[in-house]
Structures are given as structure tokens and as C-alpha cells.
Design an enzyme around this catalytic site. Structure first.
Site, mmCIF file in Angstrom:
data_model
loop_
_atom_site.group_PDB
_atom_site.id
_atom_site.type_symbol
_atom_site.label_atom_id
_atom_site.label_comp_id
_atom_site.label_asym_id
_atom_site.label_seq_id
_atom_site.Cartn_x
_atom_site.Cartn_y
_atom_site.Cartn_z
ATOM 1 N N HIS A 86 1.440 4.345 -2.868
ATOM 2 C CA HIS A 86 1.496 5.799 -2.784
ATOM 3 C C HIS A 86 2.685 6.328 -3.589
ATOM 4 C CE1 HIS A 86 -1.757 6.749 -0.137
ATOM 5 N NE2 HIS A 86 -1.311 5.988 0.852
ATOM 6 N N HIS A 142 0.835 -1.203 0.000
ATOM 7 C CA HIS A 142 0.000 0.000 0.000
ATOM 8 C C HIS A 142 0.873 1.258 0.000
ATOM 9 C CE1 HIS A 142 -3.407 2.637 1.137
ATOM 10 N NE2 HIS A 142 -2.514 3.239 1.910
ATOM 11 N N GLU A 143 1.898 1.273 0.839
ATOM 12 C CA GLU A 143 2.780 2.449 0.880
ATOM 13 C C GLU A 143 3.547 2.609 -0.434
ATOM 14 O OE1 GLU A 143 2.272 4.505 3.102
ATOM 15 O OE2 GLU A 143 1.073 3.178 4.363
#
Length: 234
Positions: A109, A105-106
Site C-alpha cells: 500500500h 501487503h501493507e
């Protein structure tokens, strides 16, 4: 001072603030429950969070982003200024389903920044005024009510509205980062289909905390509007 009395014994606290707290507590409990469950399940490939982040970066062709360990629990984040993905101690070296999902998920980003994802640009532009709004708006409104400065009340409400808008725009940013993560995990084969299902549950639970934050902020904004309206009538 009647304004101070009205604020201290404001019935809108029961109508807006308590429901917001309950919603936030439920959302936080959900993400911690999902994290605890899937942080105890080791993935079959033995892939750590740090390795998963690197694989997702490679999947999207993102270069120049490093992955570092950071202290704390669920403190994972991407720092676009320093081009660093920081993973918490329970994610960086952990080879669990939860760790892969969170790290991916990071990295999702980071992929957004590399692609020039429009909502994240809008969110960054709003950040300075939203930060002021979330920190000072209630004090500005309170001072405006106490000293009968209607313009200060309006300024406080406008500032807090910007903070609410910031959180609303954060929703598509977070959901898109999770979508990036799931796509990379699936197509790069980082987890099995069954493991990916568990990882999705962790990401969905985390996303609900942002939804809860938006609802809580909207309720707080409604409270400010109700207080200002009642003050004008008084």
C-alpha cells in the site's frame, strides 16, 4: 406508523441481510483459518514482519515510511497521513510465513501511494461521502419512509451507493497491494517458493473479505431499493 411496521417486519431482511451475513462470516472464517495455519509456520530466513515491511519498501524505493507496532489482532494497516505502517503484535516481531505476507501487503500500500496509484486516489476522494453513506444512509431512508419524505429516501440511497462504490474501488487497491507484496517477496527472495505459496493463501483469504464486503453492500443496496420501491407503491 405503517412505515415503521413495514421496516420492522420487512421480508427483504431474509432475502438480502441474512445471505450477506453468511457470506461475511464465511470470508472472516477463511482469513482467520489461513492466518492461524501460517502464523504457526516459521519462515526459514527468520525474517520478522517488521523486517519484511522494510525490505519491501526498499524494493520499491519508498522512503520516509516508518514501521511501528500496534495492539490487537490483524489490525495491520498503512497510515498515509503519518507515513506509518502499523503491524499488529502477531506480525511485527513474528518470523512466520503469515507475518511476512501481511507486512509485505501493507508495504505494498505504501508503494501505491509513492507511485501515485490512481484507484487509491479515487478511493481517498470518495472516502468522506462514503463514510457518511455507510453510517447514516439507513437512518435517512428510515426517516424518509416514516414521514413520507421521498427526497430523503433518495438521498439515503445515493449516499449508500457512494459507500458501495467506495468498496468496489477498494477491490483493485487491495489486490494490487497483494500483487506488489508477492512480487517483492519473490524477487527479493524473502521467502522460499514453498513459503511464498503459503503467504499467497493468506493474502487471498484476506482479499476475499473485501469481496464479501462488496457483495454484502450490494445486497444491502438492493434491499434499500426494494423497500423504497414498495413504499412508493404504498
Amino acid at each position: 406508523m405503517p412505515g415503521l411496521y413495514m421496516w420492522a417486519f420487512d421480508p427483504t431482511y431474509l432475502i438480502f441481510v441474512i445471505p450477506a451475513l453468511v457470506i461475511s462470516i464465511i470470508a472472516q472464517a477463511g482469513v482467520h483459518s489461513a492466518y492461524r495455519k501460517y502464523s504457526s509456520v516459521r519462515n526459514r530466513r527468520g525474517m520478522t514482519g517488521a523486517e519484511a515491511a522494510q525490505r519491501v519498501l526498499q524494493f520499491y524505493g519508498v522512503s520516509g515510511v516508518s514501521v511501528e507496532r500496534v495492539g490487537g489482532n490483524l489490525t495491520d494497516h498503512f497510515d498515509p497521513r503519518r507515513h506509518v505502517i502499523r503491524l499488529s503484535e502477531g506480525v511485527y516481531d513474528s518470523a512466520t510465513i503469515a507475518a511476512v505476507g501481511i507486512a509485505a501487503h501493507e508495504a505494498g500500500h505504501a508503494a501505491q501511494y509513492a507511485k501515485g496509484y490512481v484507484p487509491i486516489k479515487i478511493r481517498n476522494a470518495l472516502y468522506p461521502i462514503a463514510n457518511i453513506g455507510s453510517t447514516l444512509s439507513f437512518y435517512i431512508v428510515l426517516i424518509g419512509i416514516l414521514f413520507s419524505y421521498g427526497f430523503l429516501v433518495n438521498i439515503g440511497i445515493i449516499l449508500f451507493s457512494c459507500a458501495v462504490l467506495f468498496q468496489i474501488i477498494t477491490l483493485p487497491v487491495e489486490f494490487n497491494a497483494s500483487s506488489n507484496a508477492v512480487r517483492a517477496i519473490d524477487e527479493a527472495g524473502l521467502l522460499t517458493e514453498e513459503e511464498l505459496t503459503g503467504s499467497k493463501k493468506v493474502l487471498r483469504a484476506a482479499a476475499m473479505t473485501y469481496v464479501a464486503a462488496v457483495v454484502a453492500s450490494l445486497l444491502s443496496l438492493l434491499r434499500l431499493l426494494a423497500i423504497a420501491r414498495r413504499n412508493n407503491r404504498g
